[in-house]
Design an enzyme around this catalytic site. Structure first.
Site, PDB file in Angstrom:
ATOM      1  N   LYS A   1       0.914  -1.135  -0.029  1.00 47.02           N
ATOM      2  CA  LYS A   1       0.044  -0.050  -0.042  1.00 47.02           C
ATOM      3  C   LYS A   1       0.851   1.064  -0.099  1.00 47.02           C
ATOM      4  CE  LYS A   1      -2.672  -1.123   3.531  1.00 47.02           C
ATOM      5  NZ  LYS A   1      -3.713  -0.923   4.712  1.00 47.02           N
TER       6      LYS A   1
ATOM      7  N   LYS B   1       2.834   2.042   2.383  1.00 42.93           N
ATOM      8  CA  LYS B   1       2.982   2.738   3.848  1.00 42.93           C
ATOM      9  C   LYS B   1       3.792   1.902   4.615  1.00 42.93           C
ATOM     10  CE  LYS B   1      -1.902   3.869   4.872  1.00 42.93           C
ATOM     11  NZ  LYS B   1      -2.922   3.829   6.040  1.00 42.93           N
TER      12      LYS B   1
END
Ligand code: C2G
Length: 156
Positions: free
Chosen positions: A44, A46
């Protein structure tokens, strides 16, 4: 038994997360949560402050969460919904429409996000505090040093 499901990273657990879980839990008899693994977070884009294990422990400790498990990839939602006999799948409205394809096996809803709080903002605020704090300390230190030097020169 109405089962509600959601997913997330839940890093630096904050009131936005709490209010989402609270509202989702109120829609059924149990709330189950897929917590993004560190590897899935990388997918993602992240990098969380707390590890998956720590984030799982924090989410599972919430009074609104009945069961928490790893979210390892985007595609597991459909299997999870069937496996856990989920009735309602809910996310914050930043995901509006993204999971509507699941509406053929459960109700899909998107709830208002909580304003003015996010993990990103917390991280930014913390990084700012460090820099500002150091600058403040440097300033007060150099002022003190100037005073000391003027006292010293007054007596030499
Ligand atoms: N959220 C919220 N209000 C905020 C911040 C977050 O309601 N101020 C909600 C988000 O909309 C999301 C949930 O809290 O539904 C978790 O947010 P994140 O931890 O940022 O999770 P995210 O990266 O959106 O991961 O497969 C789905 C993904 O795993 C969702």
């Amino acid at each position: 038994m109405t089962t509600v499901l959601t997913y997330g990273t839940f890093d630096l657990f904050h009131v936005g997360h709490v209010r989402l879980l609270k509202r989702l839990r109120a829609l059924g008899d149990r709330l189950i949560v897929g917590v993004s693994s560190d590897e899935f977070n990388a997918l993602k884009g992240k990098k969380s402050f707390f590890s998956y294990e720590e984030r799982l422990e924090i989410v599972a400790s919430s009074q609104y969460v009945d069961f928490a498990f790893p979210e390892n990839h985007w595609q597991q939602k459909r299997d999870d919904i069937i496996k856990y006999q989920v009735d309602i799948f809910g996310m914050g409205h930043d995901w509006q429409g993204k999971f509507d394809d699941l509406s053929n096996i459960c109700q899909v809803i998107y709830l208002e996000r909580t304003e003015n709080v996010s993990t990103t903002e917390i991280k930014q605020a913390l990084s700012l505090v460090n820099v500002e704090k150091i600058r403040e300390l440097e300033k007060s230190f150099s002022t003190t040093l100037d005073i000391l030097q003027s006292i010293t020169s007054a007596y030499t």
